[in-house]
Design a protein around this motif. Structure first.
Motif, PDB file in Angstrom:
ATOM      1  N   ARG A 151       0.849  -1.203   0.000  1.00 49.41           N
ATOM      2  CA  ARG A 151       0.000   0.000   0.000  1.00 49.41           C
ATOM      3  C   ARG A 151       0.884   1.252   0.000  1.00 49.41           C
ATOM      4  O   ARG A 151       0.614   2.217  -0.715  1.00 49.41           O
ATOM      5  CB  ARG A 151      -0.932  -0.007   1.225  1.00 49.41           C
ATOM      6  N   THR A 152       1.951   1.254   0.794  1.00 46.26           N
ATOM      7  CA  THR A 152       2.863   2.403   0.832  1.00 46.26           C
ATOM      8  C   THR A 152       3.460   2.660  -0.549  1.00 46.26           C
ATOM      9  O   THR A 152       3.534   3.804  -1.000  1.00 46.26           O
ATOM     10  CB  THR A 152       3.971   2.179   1.879  1.00 46.26           C
ATOM     11  N   ASP A 153       3.903   1.594  -1.241  1.00 49.55           N
ATOM     12  CA  ASP A 153       4.434   1.738  -2.603  1.00 49.55           C
ATOM     13  C   ASP A 153       3.389   2.347  -3.526  1.00 49.55           C
ATOM     14  O   ASP A 153       3.694   3.222  -4.337  1.00 49.55           O
ATOM     15  CB  ASP A 153       4.832   0.376  -3.177  1.00 49.55           C
ATOM     16  N   SER A 154       2.144   1.871  -3.414  1.00 43.99           N
ATOM     17  CA  SER A 154       1.095   2.333  -4.322  1.00 43.99           C
ATOM     18  C   SER A 154       0.805   3.821  -4.128  1.00 43.99           C
ATOM     19  O   SER A 154       0.522   4.538  -5.089  1.00 43.99           O
ATOM     20  CB  SER A 154      -0.180   1.507  -4.156  1.00 43.99           C
ATOM     21  N   ILE A 155       0.885   4.286  -2.893  1.00 46.05           N
ATOM     22  CA  ILE A 155       0.673   5.719  -2.624  1.00 46.05           C
ATOM     23  C   ILE A 155       1.758   6.533  -3.315  1.00 46.05           C
ATOM     24  O   ILE A 155       1.480   7.537  -3.974  1.00 46.05           O
ATOM     25  CB  ILE A 155       0.637   5.990  -1.101  1.00 46.05           C
ATOM     26  N   LYS A 156       3.016   6.100  -3.197  1.00 40.66           N
ATOM     27  CA  LYS A 156       4.120   6.816  -3.851  1.00 40.66           C
ATOM     28  C   LYS A 156       3.936   6.831  -5.368  1.00 40.66           C
ATOM     29  O   LYS A 156       4.217   7.826  -6.027  1.00 40.66           O
ATOM     30  CB  LYS A 156       5.470   6.191  -3.495  1.00 40.66           C
ATOM     31  N   LEU A 157       3.429   5.709  -5.924  1.00 42.89           N
ATOM     32  CA  LEU A 157       3.235   5.620  -7.371  1.00 42.89           C
ATOM     33  C   LEU A 157       1.975   6.349  -7.844  1.00 42.89           C
ATOM     34  O   LEU A 157       1.779   6.529  -9.047  1.00 42.89           O
ATOM     35  CB  LEU A 157       3.156   4.145  -7.797  1.00 42.89           C
ATOM     36  N   GLY A 158       1.115   6.743  -6.903  1.00 43.63           N
ATOM     37  CA  GLY A 158      -0.135   7.408  -7.270  1.00 43.63           C
ATOM     38  C   GLY A 158      -1.164   6.444  -7.827  1.00 43.63           C
ATOM     39  O   GLY A 158      -2.001   6.819  -8.649  1.00 43.63           O
ATOM     40  N   LEU A 159      -1.116   5.198  -7.377  1.00 37.19           N
ATOM     41  CA  LEU A 159      -2.044   4.166  -7.838  1.00 37.19           C
ATOM     42  C   LEU A 159      -2.949   3.722  -6.697  1.00 37.19           C
ATOM     43  O   LEU A 159      -2.624   3.922  -5.530  1.00 37.19           O
ATOM     44  CB  LEU A 159      -1.273   2.938  -8.354  1.00 37.19           C
ATOM     45  N   ASN A 160      -4.046   3.078  -7.060  1.00 34.15           N
ATOM     46  CA  ASN A 160      -4.942   2.503  -6.060  1.00 34.15           C
ATOM     47  C   ASN A 160      -5.263   1.062  -6.455  1.00 34.15           C
ATOM     48  O   ASN A 160      -6.401   0.740  -6.804  1.00 34.15           O
ATOM     49  CB  ASN A 160      -6.221   3.334  -5.936  1.00 34.15           C
ATOM     50  N   PRO A 161      -4.248   0.169  -6.396  1.00 36.10           N
ATOM     51  CA  PRO A 161      -4.497  -1.211  -6.806  1.00 36.10           C
ATOM     52  C   PRO A 161      -5.324  -1.962  -5.773  1.00 36.10           C
ATOM     53  O   PRO A 161      -5.262  -1.670  -4.579  1.00 36.10           O
ATOM     54  CB  PRO A 161      -3.087  -1.810  -6.911  1.00 36.10           C
ATOM     55  N   PRO A 162      -6.089  -2.947  -6.232  1.00 28.50           N
ATOM     56  CA  PRO A 162      -6.892  -3.737  -5.305  1.00 28.50           C
ATOM     57  C   PRO A 162      -6.040  -4.772  -4.573  1.00 28.50           C
ATOM     58  O   PRO A 162      -4.948  -5.130  -5.023  1.00 28.50           O
ATOM     59  CB  PRO A 162      -7.906  -4.430  -6.213  1.00 28.50           C
ATOM     60  N   LEU A 163      -6.579  -5.254  -3.476  1.00 29.80           N
ATOM     61  CA  LEU A 163      -5.996  -6.365  -2.735  1.00 29.80           C
ATOM     62  C   LEU A 163      -6.449  -7.627  -3.445  1.00 29.80           C
ATOM     63  O   LEU A 163      -7.649  -7.904  -3.533  1.00 29.80           O
ATOM     64  CB  LEU A 163      -6.515  -6.325  -1.300  1.00 29.80           C
ATOM     65  N   ARG A 164      -5.501  -8.406  -3.973  1.00 38.13           N
ATOM     66  CA  ARG A 164      -5.839  -9.582  -4.775  1.00 38.13           C
ATOM     67  C   ARG A 164      -4.841 -10.704  -4.527  1.00 38.13           C
ATOM     68  O   ARG A 164      -3.685 -10.468  -4.175  1.00 38.13           O
ATOM     69  CB  ARG A 164      -5.780  -9.268  -6.271  1.00 38.13           C
ATOM     70  N   LEU A 165      -5.294 -11.926  -4.798  1.00 41.86           N
ATOM     71  CA  LEU A 165      -4.375 -13.045  -4.882  1.00 41.86           C
ATOM     72  C   LEU A 165      -3.623 -12.935  -6.199  1.00 41.86           C
ATOM     73  O   LEU A 165      -4.154 -12.417  -7.188  1.00 41.86           O
ATOM     74  CB  LEU A 165      -5.122 -14.376  -4.812  1.00 41.86           C
TER      75      LEU A 165
END
Length: 189
Positions: free
Chosen positions: A75-89
């Motif tokens: 989640r921390t990485d995604s914030i830096k990248l400006g993305l909102n990826p889902p939690l997935r397998l």
């Protein structure tokens, strides 16, 4: 039931087509280190993952090759990248954000493929039967590491032939539990 917990940092899984674009036609990945799951290994090769907002250099590739390229971040990485990826397998990539992957010979712009990996436990069929675990079941795992006690809920069970019994979490979860790379927990259901 005790279980070994492994922390997984951001990484990429590539398909053959994208490997060719990033490293050149016919390129073969070079194994750096065997991982606990017998089929998986870290590669010597790294890539850059980039968005309009930011980038991460030296993102490790995990082999073997997959049918579809995916990038796993915290989640921390995604914030830096400006993305909102889902939690997935791993492997469930429909309706996920994309990212640009840059290698030494070229780049690939993914339309989808970025996820935050859902915490999960790999287990072989024998251990699943012995401990009454079912594929897709969710359990809770209690951790008391470095005086950072917590319980992870919604840990998905993944049963497969040849799997080694291990729980996988991302770096944010590892930090919350006080686990750097490898820890131990107890499945409490």
């Amino acid at each position: 039931m005790k279980i070994i917990i492994e922390v997984s940092a951001r990484h990429a899984h590539l398909c053959q087509k994208d490997l060719n674009k990033l490293f050149g036609d016919g390129y073969k990945l070079h194994k750096l280190k065997q991982l606990s799951q017998k089929t998986d290994f870290t590669c010597k090769e790294t890539v850059i993952i980039k968005t309009n907002q930011s980038e991460f250099k030296n993102v490790r590739i995990i082999g073997p090759l997959r049918d579809q390229t995916q990038v796993e971040v915290s989640r921390t990485d995604s914030i830096k990248l400006g993305l909102n990826p889902p939690l997935r397998l791993s492997g469930y990539l429909v309706r996920t954000p994309g990212v640009t992957i840059i290698g030494p010979k070229g780049s690939v712009k993914l339309k989808e493929g970025v996820i935050i990996a859902q915490r999960h436990i790999h287990t072989d069929v024998e251990n699943a039967e012995n401990y009454n675990l079912k594929n897709g079941q969710e359990v809770s795992v209690m951790v008391n590491y470095n005086n950072r006690g917590l319980t992870f809920h919604h840990v998905k069970i993944r049963v497969g032939l040849g799997y080694v019994l291990r729980m996988h979490i991302d770096t944010d979860e590892g930090n919350a539990a006080g686990i750097d790379k490898i820890g131990e927990g107890i499945i409490v259901e």
